[in-house]
Design a protein around this motif. Structure first.
Motif, PDB file in Angstrom:
ATOM      1  N   VAL A  70       0.843  -1.201   0.000  1.00  0.00           N
ATOM      2  CA  VAL A  70       0.000   0.000   0.000  1.00  0.00           C
ATOM      3  C   VAL A  70       0.876   1.248   0.000  1.00  0.00           C
ATOM      4  CG1 VAL A  70      -1.635   1.355   1.363  1.00  0.00           C
ATOM      5  CG2 VAL A  70      -2.010  -1.088   1.061  1.00  0.00           C
ATOM      6  N   GLY A  71       1.912   1.222   0.838  1.00  0.00           N
ATOM      7  CA  GLY A  71       2.846   2.351   0.885  1.00  0.00           C
ATOM      8  C   GLY A  71       3.519   2.581  -0.459  1.00  0.00           C
ATOM      9  N   ALA A  72       3.940   1.498  -1.104  1.00  0.00           N
ATOM     10  CA  ALA A  72       4.590   1.610  -2.415  1.00  0.00           C
ATOM     11  C   ALA A  72       3.629   2.188  -3.449  1.00  0.00           C
ATOM     12  CB  ALA A  72       5.097   0.241  -2.858  1.00  0.00           C
ATOM     13  N   PRO A  78       4.970   3.786   9.987  1.00  0.00           N
ATOM     14  CA  PRO A  78       5.623   2.519   9.642  1.00  0.00           C
ATOM     15  C   PRO A  78       5.085   1.887   8.363  1.00  0.00           C
ATOM     16  CG  PRO A  78       5.159   2.604  11.984  1.00  0.00           C
ATOM     17  CD  PRO A  78       4.506   3.813  11.378  1.00  0.00           C
ATOM     18  N   PHE A  79       6.040   1.512   7.482  1.00  0.00           N
ATOM     19  CA  PHE A  79       5.800   0.795   6.224  1.00  0.00           C
ATOM     20  C   PHE A  79       5.180   1.661   5.125  1.00  0.00           C
ATOM     21  CE2 PHE A  79       4.605  -2.207   9.742  1.00  0.00           C
ATOM     22  CZ  PHE A  79       5.863  -2.766   9.876  1.00  0.00           C
ATOM     23  N   LEU A  80       4.764   2.883   5.446  1.00  0.00           N
ATOM     24  CA  LEU A  80       3.977   3.657   4.487  1.00  0.00           C
ATOM     25  C   LEU A  80       4.645   4.949   4.041  1.00  0.00           C
ATOM     26  CD1 LEU A  80       0.631   3.071   6.376  1.00  0.00           C
ATOM     27  CD2 LEU A  80       1.098   2.269   4.064  1.00  0.00           C
ATOM     28  N   SER A  81       5.120   5.752   4.985  1.00  0.00           N
ATOM     29  CA  SER A  81       5.695   7.046   4.606  1.00  0.00           C
ATOM     30  C   SER A  81       7.081   6.857   3.996  1.00  0.00           C
ATOM     31  CB  SER A  81       5.763   7.981   5.810  1.00  0.00           C
ATOM     32  OG  SER A  81       6.611   7.465   6.814  1.00  0.00           O
ATOM     33  N   TYR A  82       7.448   7.800   3.133  1.00  0.00           N
ATOM     34  CA  TYR A  82       8.710   7.710   2.420  1.00  0.00           C
ATOM     35  C   TYR A  82       9.850   8.207   3.298  1.00  0.00           C
ATOM     36  CZ  TYR A  82      12.181   8.327  -1.283  1.00  0.00           C
ATOM     37  OH  TYR A  82      13.310   8.258  -2.052  1.00  0.00           O
ATOM     38  N   GLY A  83      11.030   7.674   3.042  1.00  0.00           N
ATOM     39  CA  GLY A  83      12.240   8.067   3.760  1.00  0.00           C
ATOM     40  C   GLY A  83      13.191   6.892   3.780  1.00  0.00           C
TER      41      GLY A  83
END
Length: 469
Positions: free
Chosen positions: A92-94, A414-419
């Motif tokens: 989902v994050g991707a 966690p797992f979703l936002s970029y960085g």
């Protein structure tokens, strides 16, 4: 053969049939204890030691057959359900990041930070980190507890010596196309503290007090080189670890007075810091965060924009326009990818999407905590509790900021936002968490707590007594 040698030979024969070598210690201990119990029972009935031993071995049966039966039950637990949740969140994050990049490029933004190939490489790297960590023996961090803290110190020193300055204070360590964020690296500090806390169990109450001192040192490092959000995350995770340790008696009995003492000292230090420069401005900032209209172009600017985006969001679909400029011109696009992703998702795709994401994270945490408290070993429970508390703190801080109350800078969702740093560390921690659940059932704690009474700190008749004798 004497009794112990025959029993040892029997258990070795049983373990030879079990392919999972990590289970050998637990199985051997259980088999030997059962043999000794049976032998003692026969001796109580009047049999001689040698006869009782033979009867005990005979009752246990053929070691090859017993081992073959145990081989079918002693296997690593793959944790497919938890792994599926992590992969869904990661996917989902991707998807959100690639949709974001497409949108950004369509409106004319051109920057290396918005490179689709670079983002794809990062996600591949993070997935690899997750798989590698999943197959790592989590007990390594309990056996070598000082390795990770030393590594963190080295990274901080290198960042100060050769790092690039950002925002006038933090220094980033640049490694080719990737960079190590000083804010995001604070994610790993609770886990580094966890190994030390486990090792100090052998020192009883003195070890518990020393853990508090080391926790204070970690906070000082975070305060100097990292961020306020990192301090809050560490205090939340390390605090729950120490409370759990006191409640479960991992450091012996009556450690609650020490916990109370450390808590009082911590509160005093925090109050003093809040009223001293450079932290005094945070108190003034709270007023503008709660009432952003009083300083719309200063401290209240970001809360106003975030709250405005949420107020104009719809249940499903893009929110209604509320500014004369595009939202990408109000806040830097890269900030939506990192600090304000949840607000961006709500405004761009609707409340339904952001609620679904939060439900997925909640389910992951609930299942994680359930499995955590079922761990038999102290190390397994410490490691899993530490990682889950780290995720919980990240989510709580992130949600608070994205609701329009940016009291501190968020670290990551966690797992979703970029960085680069945050996503990589969160995926690696997820792999270690699942590794704990996969093999933790057979781990045997070799560090035993000291149970003797310490007179350094005592609780007597409602008084906290500290003795330096």
């Amino acid at each position: 053969m004497n009794s112990s040698e025959q029993f040892k030979h029997y258990t070795e024969k049983v373990c030879e049939q079990i392919r999972w070598k990590k289970a050998h210690g637990v199985v051997a201990q259980e088999i030997e204890n059962h043999l000794i119990d049976q032998k003692n029972a026969y001796m109580d009935m009047g049999d001689s030691e040698s006869t009782a031993e033979e009867k005990a071995l005979l009752q246990m049966g053929d070691p090859v057959a017993v081992g073959a039966a145990l081989d079918g039950t002693h296997k690593p637990a793959p944790q497919w359900g938890m792994m599926g949740l992590v992969m869904v969140l990661f996917a989902v994050g991707a998807c959100i990041q690639f949709l974001f990049l497409t949108d950004i490029l369509d409106v004319g933004y051109r920057n290396s930070a918005y490179s689709i190939p670079l983002t794809a490489a990062l996600f591949l790297l993070c997935f690899t980190a997750f798989i590698v960590a999943y197959f790592i023996d989590f007990s390594f961090f309990g056996k070598h507890p000082y390795l990770l803290p030393i590594l963190l110190i080295v990274v901080d020193i290198l960042a100060q010596l050769i790092g690039a300055e950002s925002n006038g204070s933090y220094r980033w360590l640049i490694l080719g196309p990737f960079s190590i964020s000083p804010i995001s690296i604070s994610i790993i500090f609770p886990f580094a503290f966890c190994g030390i806390l486990y090792r100090l169990r052998s020192k009883g109450k003195h070890g518990y007090l020393l853990s508090g001192v080391i926790a204070a040192a970690f906070c000082l490092v975070l305060l100097t080189f990292h961020s306020s959000g990192g301090i809050l995350l560490f205090l939340f995770s390390a605090g729950i670890l120490m409370i759990t340790a006191a409640k479960k008696g991992w450091f012996g009995e009556n450690t609650k007075p020490i916990l109370l003492f450390l808590f009082v000292i911590g509160i005093i230090v925090m109050v003093v810091l809040l009223y001293t420069s450079p932290f005094r401005y945070r108190l003034a900032r709270l007023v503008y965060i709660i009432h952003p209209e009083t300083d719309p172009y200063g401290y209240g600017y970001m809360p106003s924009v975030l709250q405005g985006m949420l107020e104009n969001s719809v249940f499903l679909g893009k929110g209604t326009p509320f500014l004369e400029w595009d939202v990408y011109k109000v806040i830097l696009p890269t900030m939506y990818r990192t600090d304000y992703l949840l607000t961006f998702i709500t405004y761009q795709y609707g409340w339904a999407v952001s609620i679904a994401i939060m439900l997925l994270l909640t389910v992951f945490l609930i299942f994680g905590f359930r499995k955590c408290f079922r761990q038999r070993s102290v190390l397994g429970q410490m490691v899993s509790l530490c990682i889950l508390c780290t995720y919980t703190a990240e989510v709580l801080i992130y949600v608070l900021v994205n609701l329009g109350y940016p009291i501190v800078a968020p670290i990551a969702l966690p797992f979703l936002s970029y960085g680069t740093t945050a996503l990589l560390l969160n995926m690696a921690l997820a792999g270690i968490l699942l590794s704990t659940f996969r093999t933790g059932e057979v781990y045997q704690d070799k560090i035993k707590p000291v149970l003797h009474e310490s007179k350094f700190i005592q609780w007597d008749d409602g008084k906290l007594i500290i003795s330096f004798k």
